[in-house]
Write an enzyme that holds these catalytic residues in place. Structure first.
Site, short mmCIF file in Angstrom:
data_model
loop_
_atom_site.label_atom_id
_atom_site.label_comp_id
_atom_site.label_asym_id
_atom_site.label_seq_id
_atom_site.Cartn_x
_atom_site.Cartn_y
_atom_site.Cartn_z
N ASP A 4 -55.00 85.47 19.40
CA ASP A 4 -54.91 84.29 18.53
C ASP A 4 -56.30 83.93 17.99
OD1 ASP A 4 -56.00 83.33 20.86
OD2 ASP A 4 -54.57 81.67 21.11
N SER A 5 -57.32 84.73 18.37
CA SER A 5 -58.64 84.61 17.74
C SER A 5 -58.53 84.99 16.25
CB SER A 5 -59.66 85.50 18.45
OG SER A 5 -59.16 86.80 18.64
N ASP A 50 -50.77 87.77 21.60
CA ASP A 50 -50.98 86.41 22.11
C ASP A 50 -49.84 85.49 21.68
OD1 ASP A 50 -53.17 85.94 23.75
OD2 ASP A 50 -54.58 85.82 22.07
N LYS A 72 -49.28 87.79 25.81
CA LYS A 72 -50.32 87.18 26.66
C LYS A 72 -50.22 85.66 26.54
CE LYS A 72 -54.98 87.38 25.69
NZ LYS A 72 -55.33 85.94 25.51
N GLU A 113 -52.02 81.83 28.06
CA GLU A 113 -53.16 81.21 28.72
C GLU A 113 -52.69 80.18 29.75
OE1 GLU A 113 -55.87 79.55 25.86
OE2 GLU A 113 -56.08 81.44 24.78
N GLU A 146 -61.84 85.07 31.24
CA GLU A 146 -62.82 84.82 30.18
C GLU A 146 -63.92 83.88 30.65
OE1 GLU A 146 -61.12 83.84 26.38
OE2 GLU A 146 -63.06 83.33 25.50
O1 KIV Z 1 -57.60 85.84 21.25
C1 KIV Z 1 -58.45 86.56 21.77
O2 KIV Z 1 -59.23 87.25 21.09
C2 KIV Z 1 -58.52 86.62 23.22
C3 KIV Z 1 -59.63 87.40 23.82
C4 KIV Z 1 -60.89 86.63 23.75
C5 KIV Z 1 -59.33 87.82 25.21
O3 KIV Z 1 -57.74 86.02 23.88
#
Ligand code: KIV
Length: 271
Positions: free
Chosen positions: A51-52, A90, A120, A122, A189
């Site tokens: 989600d980055s 994500d 994934k 969080e 992280e």
């Molecule tokens: O969204 C992302 O890029 C991440 C990484 C930093 C692990 O979750």
């Protein structure tokens, strides 16, 4: 000897085998078809549609604004390019916190509409109901503990997490909880290297670090950061393998000069 070289398609089982043999796992983010094609061809083990994308692709300050539909668009583009790597997608902010039934239907949308291999999420204890429900549908889940950017407004800053004993204990408990629930791996992280190593030794599933030192089972970086595309981001944990900002900038400048001077296109570059 290396699991990595013999494998035609990376699965969650392959990652477990790599941890068991002590072979490190390589993971990078990917958000679009063209970049994912190169990353996959390079032999990476895991591509994370992070989600980055909210930051590096859309220019938002945080990961919170990206929507489920936008994550699905990015993930489907990546999956079309990938032949070998395991693709992790994500779940965006708001798509799994609170209501586990909604979490499951959102995870199912990701799997059906993108062709990705896993999701994934969080958090630990506070989202365990959603994780368990998604796992019961046969969807592999990667956990994410430590600095969890979707909670940035709770933390207040992006500084190293779990330096205090209470938070470190909670993190170890959460990692064990995620393993017990059936997660296939966990991202840690920005936490102290010693704590990350302890977590990697305390659970049997692979631990992938970012800013978490070298005592874990693998590493992940944001692809734009490691390529040096973003020249305004240089945290201590980041190793830059290129300076694409400079290279792209000078290519664009050369092109502008060539167009303005009439040098481009020349006779060989026209019909
Ligand atoms: O969204 C992302 O890029 C991440 C990484 C930093 C692990 O979750």
């Amino acid at each position: 000897m290396s699991v990595h070289k013999d494998v035609k398609k990376v699965t969650t089982h392959v990652l477990q085998e790599m941890k068991n043999r002590g072979e490190k796992i390589s993971m990078l983010t990917g958000y679009d078809f063209s970049m994912a094609k190169i990353i996959d061809a390079s032999g990476i083990d895991v591509i994370l549609v992070g989600d980055s994308a909210s930051n590096v692709m859309a220019g938002h300050e945080t990961t919170l604004p990206i929507t489920l539909d936008q994550m699905i668009y990015h993930a489907a583009s990546v999956v079309r390019a990938v032949e070998r790597a395991l693709v992790v997608v994500d779940m965006p902010f708001g798509s799994y916190q609170g209501n586990s039934k909604e979490a499951l239907s959102n995870a199912i949308r990701i799997m059906k509409e993108t062709g990705g291999h896993s999701v994934k999420m969080e958090g630990g204890e506070e989202i365990i109901e959603s994780i368990k429900r998604i796992l019961t549908a046969g969807i592999p889940v990667m956990g994410h503990l430590g600095l969890t950017p979707q909670s940035i407004y709770k933390f207040g800053t992006y500084v190293v997490r779990a330096k205090e004993e209470d938070e470190a204990k909670q993190l170890i408990n959460d990692a064990k909880l995620l393993e017990e629930a059936g997660c296939f791996a966990i991202v840690l992280e920005k936490i102290p290297a010693q704590l990350a190593e302890l977590v990697a030794k305390s659970v049997s599933i692979p631990i992938i670090g970012i800013g978490a030192g070298n005592g874990v089972d693998g590493q992940v970086l944001v692809v734009h950061d490691m390529l040096g595309i973003n020249n305004e981001f240089s945290p201590r944990f980041l190793r830059k393998y290129n300076n694409l900002y400079e290279q792209m900038f000078s290519s664009f400048q050369e092109y502008i000069t060539d167009v303005k001077s009439g040098d481009f296109p020349n006779k060989n570059e026209q019909y």
